[in-house]
Motif scaffolding. Structure first.
Motif, PDB file in Angstrom:
ATOM      1  N   SER A 155     -29.371  -7.543  -4.429  1.00 47.06           N
ATOM      2  CA  SER A 155     -30.303  -7.036  -3.423  1.00 47.06           C
ATOM      3  C   SER A 155     -31.629  -6.608  -4.063  1.00 47.06           C
ATOM      4  CB  SER A 155     -29.680  -5.873  -2.644  1.00 47.06           C
ATOM      5  OG  SER A 155     -29.371  -4.793  -3.514  1.00 47.06           O
ATOM      6  N   GLU A 156     -31.551  -6.022  -5.256  1.00 50.66           N
ATOM      7  CA  GLU A 156     -32.768  -5.609  -5.961  1.00 50.66           C
ATOM      8  C   GLU A 156     -33.653  -6.821  -6.231  1.00 50.66           C
ATOM      9  OE1 GLU A 156     -35.428  -2.970  -7.777  1.00 50.66           O
ATOM     10  OE2 GLU A 156     -33.514  -2.377  -6.887  1.00 50.66           O
ATOM     11  N   ASN A 157     -33.036  -7.919  -6.642  1.00 46.71           N
ATOM     12  CA  ASN A 157     -33.799  -9.144  -6.922  1.00 46.71           C
ATOM     13  C   ASN A 157     -34.439  -9.708  -5.655  1.00 46.71           C
ATOM     14  OD1 ASN A 157     -33.157  -9.081  -9.638  1.00 46.71           O
ATOM     15  ND2 ASN A 157     -31.302 -10.304  -9.388  1.00 46.71           N
ATOM     16  N   ALA A 158     -33.743  -9.573  -4.548  1.00 45.48           N
ATOM     17  CA  ALA A 158     -34.297 -10.067  -3.273  1.00 45.48           C
ATOM     18  C   ALA A 158     -35.561  -9.287  -2.901  1.00 45.48           C
ATOM     19  CB  ALA A 158     -33.246  -9.959  -2.171  1.00 45.48           C
ATOM     20  N   VAL A 159     -35.516  -7.982  -3.074  1.00 49.59           N
ATOM     21  CA  VAL A 159     -36.692  -7.162  -2.755  1.00 49.59           C
ATOM     22  C   VAL A 159     -37.817  -7.449  -3.749  1.00 49.59           C
ATOM     23  CG1 VAL A 159     -37.557  -4.806  -2.450  1.00 49.59           C
ATOM     24  CG2 VAL A 159     -35.251  -5.384  -1.698  1.00 49.59           C
ATOM     25  N   LEU A 160     -37.467  -7.689  -5.013  1.00 49.68           N
ATOM     26  CA  LEU A 160     -38.482  -8.063  -6.012  1.00 49.68           C
ATOM     27  C   LEU A 160     -39.156  -9.378  -5.655  1.00 49.68           C
ATOM     28  CD1 LEU A 160     -37.089  -7.139  -9.549  1.00 49.68           C
ATOM     29  CD2 LEU A 160     -39.345  -6.569  -8.642  1.00 49.68           C
ATOM     30  N   ARG A 161     -38.375 -10.328  -5.111  1.00 48.30           N
ATOM     31  CA  ARG A 161     -38.958 -11.606  -4.681  1.00 48.30           C
ATOM     32  C   ARG A 161     -39.963 -11.381  -3.553  1.00 48.30           C
ATOM     33  NH1 ARG A 161     -33.745 -13.580  -5.613  1.00 48.30           N
ATOM     34  NH2 ARG A 161     -33.162 -13.437  -3.400  1.00 48.30           N
ATOM     35  N   LEU A 162     -39.587 -10.494  -2.626  1.00 44.16           N
ATOM     36  CA  LEU A 162     -40.508 -10.157  -1.536  1.00 44.16           C
ATOM     37  C   LEU A 162     -41.782  -9.515  -2.095  1.00 44.16           C
ATOM     38  CD1 LEU A 162     -41.281  -9.692   1.438  1.00 44.16           C
ATOM     39  CD2 LEU A 162     -39.963  -7.549   1.337  1.00 44.16           C
ATOM     40  N   PHE A 163     -41.616  -8.561  -3.008  1.00 38.25           N
ATOM     41  CA  PHE A 163     -42.753  -7.893  -3.638  1.00 38.25           C
ATOM     42  C   PHE A 163     -43.659  -8.914  -4.337  1.00 38.25           C
ATOM     43  CE2 PHE A 163     -44.596  -6.096  -7.509  1.00 38.25           C
ATOM     44  CZ  PHE A 163     -45.266  -4.976  -7.034  1.00 38.25           C
ATOM     45  N   ASN A 164     -43.052  -9.825  -5.084  1.00 43.31           N
ATOM     46  CA  ASN A 164     -43.803 -10.849  -5.812  1.00 43.31           C
ATOM     47  C   ASN A 164     -44.615 -11.714  -4.844  1.00 43.31           C
ATOM     48  OD1 ASN A 164     -44.752 -12.540  -7.794  1.00 43.31           O
ATOM     49  ND2 ASN A 164     -42.764 -13.391  -8.363  1.00 43.31           N
ATOM     50  N   PHE A 165     -44.014 -12.035  -3.714  1.00 42.46           N
ATOM     51  CA  PHE A 165     -44.720 -12.831  -2.710  1.00 42.46           C
ATOM     52  C   PHE A 165     -45.910 -12.049  -2.143  1.00 42.46           C
ATOM     53  CE2 PHE A 165     -45.466 -14.367   1.595  1.00 42.46           C
ATOM     54  CZ  PHE A 165     -45.504 -15.749   1.409  1.00 42.46           C
ATOM     55  N   MET A 166     -45.675 -10.784  -1.853  1.00 47.15           N
ATOM     56  CA  MET A 166     -46.724  -9.960  -1.255  1.00 47.15           C
ATOM     57  C   MET A 166     -47.930  -9.803  -2.178  1.00 47.15           C
ATOM     58  SD  MET A 166     -44.813  -6.824   0.721  1.00 47.15           S
ATOM     59  CE  MET A 166     -44.093  -7.027   2.353  1.00 47.15           C
ATOM     60  N   VAL A 167     -47.684  -9.591  -3.469  1.00 43.85           N
ATOM     61  CA  VAL A 167     -48.804  -9.332  -4.386  1.00 43.85           C
ATOM     62  C   VAL A 167     -49.571 -10.603  -4.723  1.00 43.85           C
ATOM     63  CG1 VAL A 167     -47.717  -7.278  -5.362  1.00 43.85           C
ATOM     64  CG2 VAL A 167     -47.412  -9.502  -6.512  1.00 43.85           C
ATOM     65  N   LYS A 168     -49.103 -11.746  -4.232  1.00 42.44           N
ATOM     66  CA  LYS A 168     -49.842 -12.998  -4.409  1.00 42.44           C
ATOM     67  C   LYS A 168     -50.678 -13.342  -3.178  1.00 42.44           C
ATOM     68  CE  LYS A 168     -46.540 -15.089  -7.616  1.00 42.44           C
ATOM     69  NZ  LYS A 168     -45.484 -16.109  -7.753  1.00 42.44           N
ATOM     70  N   THR A 169     -50.580 -12.516  -2.155  1.00 40.68           N
ATOM     71  CA  THR A 169     -51.360 -12.810  -0.946  1.00 40.68           C
ATOM     72  C   THR A 169     -52.820 -12.401  -1.150  1.00 40.68           C
ATOM     73  OG1 THR A 169     -50.870 -10.628  -0.015  1.00 40.68           O
ATOM     74  CG2 THR A 169     -49.361 -12.420   0.545  1.00 40.68           C
ATOM     75  N   PRO A 170     -53.738 -13.049  -0.430  1.00 38.93           N
ATOM     76  CA  PRO A 170     -55.149 -12.633  -0.519  1.00 38.93           C
ATOM     77  C   PRO A 170     -55.352 -11.155  -0.157  1.00 38.93           C
ATOM     78  CG  PRO A 170     -54.960 -14.738   0.600  1.00 38.93           C
ATOM     79  CD  PRO A 170     -53.568 -14.219   0.424  1.00 38.93           C
ATOM     80  N   GLU A 171     -54.527 -10.648   0.776  1.00 41.90           N
ATOM     81  CA  GLU A 171     -54.680  -9.254   1.212  1.00 41.90           C
ATOM     82  C   GLU A 171     -54.442  -8.260   0.081  1.00 41.90           C
ATOM     83  OE1 GLU A 171     -54.105 -11.762   4.702  1.00 41.90           O
ATOM     84  OE2 GLU A 171     -52.977 -11.550   2.842  1.00 41.90           O
ATOM     85  N   PHE A 172     -53.536  -8.599  -0.861  1.00 43.33           N
ATOM     86  CA  PHE A 172     -53.256  -7.668  -1.964  1.00 43.33           C
ATOM     87  C   PHE A 172     -54.422  -7.598  -2.944  1.00 43.33           C
ATOM     88  CE2 PHE A 172     -51.507  -6.644  -6.196  1.00 43.33           C
ATOM     89  CZ  PHE A 172     -50.959  -5.388  -5.909  1.00 43.33           C
ATOM     90  N   GLN A 173     -55.252  -8.629  -2.981  1.00 41.17           N
ATOM     91  CA  GLN A 173     -56.368  -8.652  -3.927  1.00 41.17           C
ATOM     92  C   GLN A 173     -57.489  -7.708  -3.489  1.00 41.17           C
ATOM     93  OE1 GLN A 173     -55.232 -10.559  -6.403  1.00 41.17           O
ATOM     94  NE2 GLN A 173     -53.618 -11.198  -4.986  1.00 41.17           N
ATOM     95  N   LEU A 174     -57.401  -7.204  -2.257  1.00 35.50           N
ATOM     96  CA  LEU A 174     -58.462  -6.351  -1.711  1.00 35.50           C
ATOM     97  C   LEU A 174     -58.032  -4.884  -1.680  1.00 35.50           C
ATOM     98  CD1 LEU A 174     -59.560  -8.563   1.314  1.00 35.50           C
ATOM     99  CD2 LEU A 174     -60.510  -8.544  -0.995  1.00 35.50           C
ATOM    100  N   ILE A 175     -59.024  -4.025  -1.638  1.00 36.84           N
ATOM    101  CA  ILE A 175     -58.729  -2.600  -1.636  1.00 36.84           C
ATOM    102  C   ILE A 175     -59.650  -1.896  -0.633  1.00 36.84           C
ATOM    103  CG2 ILE A 175     -60.347  -2.146  -3.516  1.00 36.84           C
ATOM    104  CD1 ILE A 175     -58.516  -0.007  -4.525  1.00 36.84           C
TER     105      ILE A 175
END
Length: 464
Positions: A444-464
């Motif tokens: 389950s930890e790996n599944a959430v890490l995969r989600l996190f990895n996907f999120m931080v690759k989105t254009p939205e994560f590059q902005l602040i």
């Protein structure tokens, strides 16, 4: 994105201060940030580097008589020391409870550029950095006087070659164009005459000093005033000019909040800055408290420091390897102590070219898989002072609500990481963390890490 998390990222490099901002309020948080103390101890890595002008002359004599291999080795040690200094500074950014002073030091570092590549004396570069740190929240005019008379600055902008009857205009030009007024607010005569006032200002023991033999003591006209002005008097005259405040308020807004600040905002804060007699602390308080109340999330692209240190913090990486982070920053175009030119890093869209974005995605993959940031083997061998084995697996751990279902966990991560999402994003997230997700199952930890990895690759994560 949660507002406290958002401003923790803006006033630092991670979400570590979000709870403090929420509990104390932004104004109290700023007061605590302004009250932070400066460490005056000279770091150990500078122990064997020349610290006085006399020591530097002795080393130059040795270099002149040394064989090529010995000369190469001595120069290599200074390059390594420079890299130690980068790691030392990154560690301060990571470890400080209130990192705003370091973020402001980095702002000034990119405003008053003086690179190791040209200065070549690590202690002078360190002194330059310390002046910025000590005056980070002080007075803009006082800081300008101190930094222009640093050994690093007179060396970097060639004022050591500025002498009577053989003037060098570099420092005179950048003092007006890049440090204070900006293009259009001075004349070429101001630059030429300013060089006369700066003639003879060269390297000294602790800071730059005038050498009488090279001074030009004839009167000249500077912004309409006539006299035999030296650097402090010249800066006083510059700070009497009507447009003095706007260059710096524009740059502060760009550094912290907006890649493209509106001119009316630049002038609004600039007028207040003049009213406050160029005191930086009240200006920052006004900017941050008033902009905090607005909905301006996603108005700036994260610089490589903000991107990498946020990732490290979210993944709870213990003792991040500052030297490897410094390598990553260099690849991303944010080489500490070595900006590409006197104008510094451009920021904005330059932080998100296709190559930079690909590098960021690669770094996200490495960290989410517990691997350290890596470089070519040749560079690793040449930089043997690495404190950690870059191939050693990291113990990454993502904090998330173990009791939540898939939608609750997705909502938690969105609130921490992304300023904006839509229905399409939500469907993508639910494809990774499905409706039947169970935190008690193996992996389950790996599944959430995969989600996190996907999120931080989105254009939205590059902005602040």
């Amino acid at each position: 994105m949660d507002k406290n998390t958002h401003w923790s990222l803006r006033l630092g490099y991670s979400a570590k201060q979000a709870n403090t901002i929420e509990k104390t309020g932004l104004k109290k948080f700023l007061e605590q940030s302004f009250d932070t103390k400066v460490e005056y101890k000279i770091p150990n890595f500078l122990e064997n580097s020349p610290k006085s002008f006399q020591e530097l002359k002795e080393i130059r004599k040795t270099l002149n008589t040394a064989n090529p291999e010995a000369k190469k080795e001595m120069l290599k040690k200074e390059v390594q020391t420079s890299f130690e200094m980068k790691a030392w500074w990154i560690d301060k950014m990571v470890e400080d409870e209130f990192p705003l002073r370091e973020k402001m030091t980095c702002f000034w570092h990119n405003h008053y550029v003086a690179t190791f590549q040209k200065v070549k004396v690590n202690y002078w570069v360190f002194q330059h950095n310390q002046i910025l740190r000590e005056n980070a929240f002080g007075n803009f005019k006082s800081l300008t006087k101190a930094i222009v008379q640093s050994n690093a600055m007179v060396r970097y902008l060639d004022n050591t070659d500025n002498r009577k009857d053989k003037l060098n205009e570099n420092l005179s030009r950048e003092l007006l164009e890049l440090f204070t007024l900006g293009i259009g607010n001075y004349t070429e005569n101001d630059i030429k005459n300013g060089a006369k006032g700066l003639a003879g200002l060269g390297v000294g023991e602790e800071n730059a000093v005038y050498r009488k033999i090279f001074e030009d003591n004839n009167s000249f006209v500077y912004f309409g005033k006539k006299g035999n002005f030296k650097i402090d008097e010249m800066i006083d005259i510059i700070f009497e000019q009507p447009n003095i405040a706007y260059l710096i308020t524009r740059k502060i807004l760009k550094w912290f909040i907006y890649d493209n600040p509106k001119e009316e905002l630049v002038h609004y804060y600039g007028d207040y800055f003049k009213k406050m007699k160029f005191e930086i602390q009240p200006l920052l308080t006004k900017i941050f408290t008033e902009e905090f109340a607005k909905n301006n999330v996603g108005s700036k692209i994260k610089n490589p420091l903000e991107y990498s240190l946020q990732l490290m913090n979210e993944l709870n990486v213990e003792n991040p390897n500052g030297k490897l982070i410094a390598f990553f920053l260099k690849e991303q175009g944010m080489d500490l102590f070595n900006q590409p030119n006197v104008k510094g890093w451009d920021g904005g869209n330059s932080w998100l070219t296709s190559q930079v974005f690909l590098q960021r995605n690669n770094v996200a993959d490495l960290l989410c898989n517990g691997k350290n940031l890596t470089r070519g083997q040749k560079e690793m061998n040449e930089n043997s002072m690495m404190r950690q084995n870059p191939n050693k697996l990291l113990n990454v751990k993502l904090n998330w609500d173990k009791k939540g279902n898939n939608k609750e966990i997705i909502a938690e991560l969105k609130n921490r990481l992304l300023f904006q999402t839509d229905e399409s994003d939500q469907l993508d997230f639910e494809q990774i963390l499905k409706y039947d997700f169970d935190s008690k199952t193996e992996g389950s930890e790996n599944a959430v890490l995969r989600l996190f990895n996907f999120m931080v690759k989105t254009p939205e994560f590059q902005l602040i």
